[in-house]
Design a protein around this motif. Structure first.
Motif, PDB file in Angstrom:
ATOM      1  N   UNK A  73       0.824  -1.215   0.000  1.00  0.00           N
ATOM      2  CA  UNK A  73       0.000   0.000   0.000  1.00  0.00           C
ATOM      3  C   UNK A  73       0.846   1.247   0.000  1.00  0.00           C
ATOM      4  N   UNK A  74       1.669   1.397   1.002  1.00  0.00           N
ATOM      5  CA  UNK A  74       2.542   2.574   1.102  1.00  0.00           C
ATOM      6  C   UNK A  74       3.891   2.303   0.454  1.00  0.00           C
ATOM      7  N   UNK A  75       4.370   1.088   0.651  1.00  0.00           N
ATOM      8  CA  UNK A  75       5.690   0.705   0.157  1.00  0.00           C
ATOM      9  C   UNK A  75       5.531  -0.485  -0.790  1.00  0.00           C
ATOM     10  N   UNK A  76       6.245  -0.440  -1.915  1.00  0.00           N
ATOM     11  CA  UNK A  76       6.281  -1.557  -2.848  1.00  0.00           C
ATOM     12  C   UNK A  76       7.705  -2.109  -2.843  1.00  0.00           C
ATOM     13  N   UNK A  77       7.832  -3.389  -2.528  1.00  0.00           N
ATOM     14  CA  UNK A  77       9.138  -4.041  -2.458  1.00  0.00           C
ATOM     15  C   UNK A  77       9.233  -5.068  -3.579  1.00  0.00           C
ATOM     16  N   UNK A  78      10.333  -5.054  -4.310  1.00  0.00           N
ATOM     17  CA  UNK A  78      10.550  -5.996  -5.400  1.00  0.00           C
ATOM     18  C   UNK A  78      11.728  -6.884  -5.044  1.00  0.00           C
ATOM     19  N   UNK A  79      11.509  -8.198  -5.070  1.00  0.00           N
ATOM     20  CA  UNK A  79      12.554  -9.177  -4.795  1.00  0.00           C
ATOM     21  C   UNK A  79      12.942  -9.864  -6.097  1.00  0.00           C
ATOM     22  N   UNK A  80      14.228 -10.030  -6.308  1.00  0.00           N
ATOM     23  CA  UNK A  80      14.709 -10.761  -7.475  1.00  0.00           C
ATOM     24  C   UNK A  80      16.139 -11.198  -7.266  1.00  0.00           C
ATOM     25  N   UNK A  81      16.452 -12.405  -7.672  1.00  0.00           N
ATOM     26  CA  UNK A  81      17.808 -12.920  -7.539  1.00  0.00           C
ATOM     27  C   UNK A  81      18.060 -13.934  -8.655  1.00  0.00           C
ATOM     28  N   UNK A  82      19.105 -13.715  -9.422  1.00  0.00           N
ATOM     29  CA  UNK A  82      19.528 -14.651 -10.452  1.00  0.00           C
ATOM     30  C   UNK A  82      21.028 -14.847 -10.314  1.00  0.00           C
ATOM     31  N   UNK A  83      21.458 -16.096 -10.302  1.00  0.00           N
ATOM     32  CA  UNK A  83      22.876 -16.423 -10.167  1.00  0.00           C
ATOM     33  C   UNK A  83      23.301 -17.226 -11.384  1.00  0.00           C
ATOM     34  N   UNK A  84      24.412 -16.837 -11.989  1.00  0.00           N
ATOM     35  CA  UNK A  84      24.948 -17.567 -13.127  1.00  0.00           C
ATOM     36  C   UNK A  84      26.325 -18.106 -12.737  1.00  0.00           C
ATOM     37  N   UNK A  85      26.434 -19.419 -12.712  1.00  0.00           N
ATOM     38  CA  UNK A  85      27.692 -20.086 -12.403  1.00  0.00           C
ATOM     39  C   UNK A  85      28.295 -20.558 -13.721  1.00  0.00           C
ATOM     40  N   UNK A  86      29.520 -20.123 -14.015  1.00  0.00           N
ATOM     41  CA  UNK A  86      30.208 -20.546 -15.229  1.00  0.00           C
ATOM     42  C   UNK A  86      31.503 -21.264 -14.855  1.00  0.00           C
ATOM     43  N   UNK A  87      32.097 -21.883 -15.845  1.00  0.00           N
ATOM     44  CA  UNK A  87      33.375 -22.569 -15.637  1.00  0.00           C
ATOM     45  C   UNK A  87      34.442 -21.562 -15.210  1.00  0.00           C
ATOM     46  N   UNK A  88      34.448 -20.396 -15.835  1.00  0.00           N
ATOM     47  CA  UNK A  88      35.438 -19.376 -15.497  1.00  0.00           C
ATOM     48  C   UNK A  88      35.260 -18.861 -14.070  1.00  0.00           C
TER      49      UNK A  88
END
Length: 86
Positions: A56-71
């Motif tokens: 209502x007063x506050x809008x919170x956005x959650x997001x998390x993406x992790x990319x694991x590579x060989x390097x």
């Protein structure tokens, strides 16, 4: 916060984080080259769409993406080796 050998575990955490970031950057750069494209091979996991919480007063956005590579794995291993020799 000291580790088992009297070394600072925060230093290890920061070195591993730096190794992952630098390794991921090197993998991203090497992804376009023919012989080193395997460095950018990896898996991405996390939230593909962010979760929005509207209070209502506050809008919170959650997001998390992790990319694991060989390097990034190689960078993490090198960071641990560097930490052991310091």
């Amino acid at each position: 916060m000291k580790g088992a050998g009297g070394k600072n575990s925060w230093a290890l955490f920061l070195l591993i984080l730096a190794g992952i970031v630098l390794g991921g950057f090197i993998g991203m750069l090497a992804g376009d080259t023919g012989g080193l494209s395997w460095l950018n091979y990896g898996q991405t996991f996390g939230l593909s769409e962010p979760v929005v919480l509207n209070l209502g007063i506050v809008v919170i956005t959650f997001g998390l993406t992790i990319k694991i590579t060989v390097a990034s794995i190689i960078g993490m291993v090198l960071a641990i080796i560097i930490y052991r020799f310091l």
